[in-house]
Write a protein that holds these residues in place. Structure first.
Motif, PDB file in Angstrom:
ATOM      1  N   LEU A 243      -6.924   1.559  16.835  1.00 41.07           N
ATOM      2  CA  LEU A 243      -8.326   0.913  15.895  1.00 41.07           C
ATOM      3  C   LEU A 243      -8.981   0.006  17.199  1.00 41.07           C
ATOM      4  CD1 LEU A 243      -6.841  -1.634  13.205  1.00 41.07           C
ATOM      5  CD2 LEU A 243      -8.382   0.117  13.119  1.00 41.07           C
TER       6      LEU A 243
ATOM      7  N   MET B  94     -11.015   7.296   8.756  1.00 39.22           N
ATOM      8  CA  MET B  94     -11.727   7.796   8.030  1.00 39.22           C
ATOM      9  C   MET B  94     -13.136   9.115   8.676  1.00 39.22           C
ATOM     10  SD  MET B  94     -11.094   5.821   5.141  1.00 39.22           S
ATOM     11  CE  MET B  94     -11.288   6.497   3.580  1.00 39.22           C
TER      12      MET B  94
ATOM     13  N   TYR C 224       1.043  -1.743  -0.526  1.00 38.56           N
ATOM     14  CA  TYR C 224      -0.037  -0.388   0.154  1.00 38.56           C
ATOM     15  C   TYR C 224       0.543   1.044  -0.149  1.00 38.56           C
ATOM     16  CZ  TYR C 224      -4.031   3.091   1.026  1.00 38.56           C
ATOM     17  OH  TYR C 224      -4.682   4.232   1.309  1.00 38.56           O
TER      18      TYR C 224
ATOM     19  N   MET D  46     -13.290  -1.285   8.881  1.00 38.55           N
ATOM     20  CA  MET D  46     -11.587  -0.986   9.249  1.00 38.55           C
ATOM     21  C   MET D  46     -10.667  -1.827   8.748  1.00 38.55           C
ATOM     22  SD  MET D  46     -11.662   0.227  13.671  1.00 38.55           S
ATOM     23  CE  MET D  46     -12.939   0.009  13.659  1.00 38.55           C
ATOM     24  N   ARG D  47     -10.691  -3.268   8.624  1.00 40.98           N
ATOM     25  CA  ARG D  47      -9.876  -4.672   7.735  1.00 40.98           C
ATOM     26  C   ARG D  47      -9.920  -4.074   6.556  1.00 40.98           C
ATOM     27  NH1 ARG D  47     -11.748  -7.375  11.926  1.00 40.98           N
ATOM     28  NH2 ARG D  47     -13.304  -8.123  10.145  1.00 40.98           N
TER      29      ARG D  47
ATOM     30  N   GLY E 283     -11.168   0.202   4.825  1.00 43.50           N
ATOM     31  CA  GLY E 283     -10.396   1.622   5.378  1.00 43.50           C
ATOM     32  C   GLY E 283      -9.787   2.238   3.686  1.00 43.50           C
ATOM     33  N   PHE E 284     -10.050   2.338   2.360  1.00 45.49           N
ATOM     34  CA  PHE E 284      -9.150   2.986   1.236  1.00 45.49           C
ATOM     35  C   PHE E 284      -9.867   3.958   0.846  1.00 45.49           C
ATOM     36  CE2 PHE E 284      -8.686  -1.782   2.361  1.00 45.49           C
ATOM     37  CZ  PHE E 284      -7.350  -1.209   2.388  1.00 45.49           C
ATOM     38  N   ASN E 285      -9.309   5.256   0.414  1.00 46.34           N
ATOM     39  CA  ASN E 285     -10.419   6.244  -0.124  1.00 46.34           C
ATOM     40  C   ASN E 285     -10.810   5.633  -1.567  1.00 46.34           C
ATOM     41  OD1 ASN E 285     -11.583   8.826  -0.628  1.00 46.34           O
ATOM     42  ND2 ASN E 285      -9.171   9.587   0.441  1.00 46.34           N
TER      43      ASN E 285
ATOM     44  N   PHE F  77      -3.131   3.281   5.624  1.00 45.23           N
ATOM     45  CA  PHE F  77      -3.297   2.530   6.257  1.00 45.23           C
ATOM     46  C   PHE F  77      -2.632   1.666   6.443  1.00 45.23           C
ATOM     47  CE2 PHE F  77      -4.919  -2.195   4.745  1.00 45.23           C
ATOM     48  CZ  PHE F  77      -5.793  -2.310   6.006  1.00 45.23           C
TER      49      PHE F  77
ATOM     50  N   ASN G 295     -15.502   6.127   5.467  1.00 45.77           N
ATOM     51  CA  ASN G 295     -16.518   4.515   5.230  1.00 45.77           C
ATOM     52  C   ASN G 295     -16.560   3.641   5.948  1.00 45.77           C
ATOM     53  OD1 ASN G 295     -14.896   5.933   3.216  1.00 45.77           O
ATOM     54  ND2 ASN G 295     -13.563   3.977   2.850  1.00 45.77           N
ATOM     55  N   ILE G 296     -16.371   3.740   7.199  1.00 42.06           N
ATOM     56  CA  ILE G 296     -16.098   2.868   8.370  1.00 42.06           C
ATOM     57  C   ILE G 296     -17.872   3.291   8.812  1.00 42.06           C
ATOM     58  CG2 ILE G 296     -15.926   2.313  10.496  1.00 42.06           C
ATOM     59  CD1 ILE G 296     -13.688   2.194   8.149  1.00 42.06           C
TER      60      ILE G 296
ATOM     61  N   ALA H  87      -8.261  -2.826  -3.994  1.00 41.89           N
ATOM     62  CA  ALA H  87      -8.872  -2.459  -2.585  1.00 41.89           C
ATOM     63  C   ALA H  87     -10.372  -1.418  -2.894  1.00 41.89           C
ATOM     64  CB  ALA H  87      -7.204  -2.346  -1.679  1.00 41.89           C
TER      65      ALA H  87
ATOM     66  N   THR I 255      -5.560   8.206   2.505  1.00 44.21           N
ATOM     67  CA  THR I 255      -5.728   7.880   4.038  1.00 44.21           C
ATOM     68  C   THR I 255      -4.342   6.778   4.371  1.00 44.21           C
ATOM     69  OG1 THR I 255      -6.959   6.652   5.420  1.00 44.21           O
ATOM     70  CG2 THR I 255      -7.499   5.804   3.627  1.00 44.21           C
TER      71      THR I 255
END
Lengths: 376, 376
Positions: free
Chosen positions: A18, A205, A3, B25-26, B29-31, A11, B250-251, B39, A9
């Protein structure tokens, strides 16, 4: 997945972030500053502790940290809240659309016009470029701390000093710098700092904040319930309530507090050094590849956020990113919502492939990227 | 803790909501809408699926659901985005500060003035009260679906029909109704629905949305990067991008999607019936207490959100709530950010104690509240 899109964001998030979010869902999912019952009061205390952490981190008074949905919302509040009809704004040539579209909207509405100060690798020249554009009606200088596309940093402290000399409000977009590069309200004379919580500060986010120095008044663009001064038809005149209408994102905010703890325990300067080494490694590796096109000088400490932009041969940036994506490398291509910066670096046509390591990036991952580009 | 402050935010959240957040969260969690890597694309698809769920639920086209930080942000976007200089707005006498402070700000700035239509238990009278205030320059009618303090519902369908007849935009604040009482864009002629995600829709805090019917244009109050049309100095003219500047939560959004699933699996009408029974139980129990002061008629289906406000003897509402708090009952006292509604019901001086059950509230908890108030 490797990544390298931490500029969008970060990650993964640190484990304590968390865990804090999970804890918040169980114990702090109550409306703070509204209820008088224990769970609400404890939630309010927890939220306050995050303001305190951020205030300490960036040198703002605790209550002057107001939480926002993201950095973009904070910038809208800062810029639109700072100008009156007939005003004038100066922005840098590296601004994101979170600034450019905002000042353009003000211009379109006939409220304020703006000028663009060119970035230069020579700090004094950059400061001069801003200073030359000052008019008697200039309401604010708005400047990103570092380009979200090319990583080059602007001399925030020097621009702040100049702005102070002219008595002009100084607003900083900390999108790619807050949490990794030093930013200090007093030292750098940052009247308003806008930042996301989910990038270099490692929160979830949906988090961001606007930090305001004492005595800086803002008109509001978001009005509503604050749980305070409710008979007042206007937003309260005190912070943070004035800038926080409606229910906050408690879970995200509490995760952001844990993100600050994470940075403090690691040491921000250590994180910055580590990420910058990765950026230099990426830069050097790509420099040695005759098909890779780089656009900036080699990243250096305090002169760059840990971001490198490149292109491959004559590929459109999207094609390169797609090929890398198929090899398991997550990078973003295109304009990165910052056409101004691309105009400046001559990459508007095909955009760039952006590489953004985080503290969790490894040397091996950087080398994998370099080797993968070699074999394209 | 017996939690009766679900009007502030629902607690606890359903297990599937919390699980969805943990999963997000897992894995998400990407834009979204920015990166082309797997992802990011999967995240975008997941976010899209939540738009779809909300669109189906309230009968809006999928892409016309834009996510916001909370209901307040959505209302600011809807109202400020709907008026031009010289405009006029009609609001109800039960509006929250998320509406009242917004229209007051527009008035203070000389952009638009507003009138207040009185609520009546007689629906036709309520509709008439709105209709009488219409001027040729009226830009919008803004109306809460149900009072956040007293639970009384406004006849949204009938007001919508009348607004349509006059060709006036109809904006609904679904803060206490969306997810529990029926709201339908087409049937009720709701041009713009604003709602929180974290109340009756059971998502996490930090979520909300604005749902817009096709053809309804909004000026923007939050501008910035959208990952689309980046060379355009204005916000894109298509939805949802036009109304979504910056990184999304997102979450929270994904938890909100799970909240909608939860409601659909249970059946919204079943949830509403169950919560309303609790409200009736609370109302009846307090009615039988000579020291309890109630302000509304007995809650009835489709006439009330499941909310009951009361006071005890001549206690300030805060005192009653504090005493209940010490007995382990979480309720909110005061003005609930809605001074207009208190003016209407004559409770501005001491506010009210508000009781808001959720689907997780039990009969025993309601009885405990009733018995505790008996022994005050």
């Amino acid at each position: 997945m490797i990544y390298l899109d931490n500029g969008a964001t970060s990650f993964p998030k640190p484990a304590n972030t968390l865990n804090a979010a999970a804890d918040a869902m169980r114990n702090y999912g109550f409306n703070s500053g509204r209820g008088g019952y224990t769970a609400s009061v404890k939630t309010a205390e927890k939220i306050y502790s995050v303001r305190e952490k951020l205030g300490d981190f960036f040198n703002y008074p605790t209550q002057n940290i107001a939480f926002t949905a993201n950095c973009t919302a904070a910038l809208n509040m800062a810029i639109k809240g700072s100008v009156k009809k007939g005003g004038h704004i100066i922005i840098s040539s590296l601004e994101h659309n979170a600034v450019w579209r905002v000042v353009n909207h003000l211009k379109k509405d006939g409220i304020a016009d703006f000028d663009i100060a060119g970035f230069s690798y020579d700090d004094d020249e950059t400061v001069g470029n801003f200073e030359r554009l000052i008019k008697s009606r200039t309401s604010a200088i708005v400047c990103t701390a570092a380009s979200n596309v090319f990583g080059v940093a602007l001399p925030i402290g020097k621009i702040g000093e100049m702005a102070k000399r002219h008595g002009i409000r100084f607003i900083v977009d900390g999108a790619q710098a807050a949490g990794v590069m030093p930013l200090d309200a007093e030292r750098d004379n940052i009247d308003i700092l806008c930042a996301p919580g989910h990038k270099c500060l490692y929160g979830l986010m949906g988090t961001g904040f606007i930090a305001v120095r004492d005595g800086v008044h803002l008109e509001t663009i978001l009005d509503g319930g604050t749980g305070s001064d409710s008979l007042n038809p206007d937003q309260p005149d005190f912070l943070p309530d004035r800038l926080e209408a409606g229910t906050l994102n408690n879970i995200g905010i509490i995760s952001l507090g844990a993100g600050v703890d994470f940075i403090n325990s690691f040491g921000m300067d250590n994180i910055y050094s580590r990420e910058l080494e990765h950026a230099q490694r990426l830069y050097d590796g790509l420099s040695a590849n005759k098909n890779a096109v780089l656009y900036t000088k080699r990243p250096e400490k305090y002169k760059n956020a840990p971001i490198v932009s490149f292109n491959f041969g004559d590929y459109p940036s999207e094609k390169t990113a797609a090929v890398l994506g198929r090899r398991g490398i997550a990078v973003r291509a295109g304009l990165h919502c910052a056409p101004l910066a691309h105009s400046y670096f001559g990459t508007v046509e095909r955009g760039t492939v952006r590489l953004c390591p985080s503290v969790f990036t490894t040397r091996q991952e950087c080398e994998f990227l370099i080797n993968t580009v070699k074999k394209l």
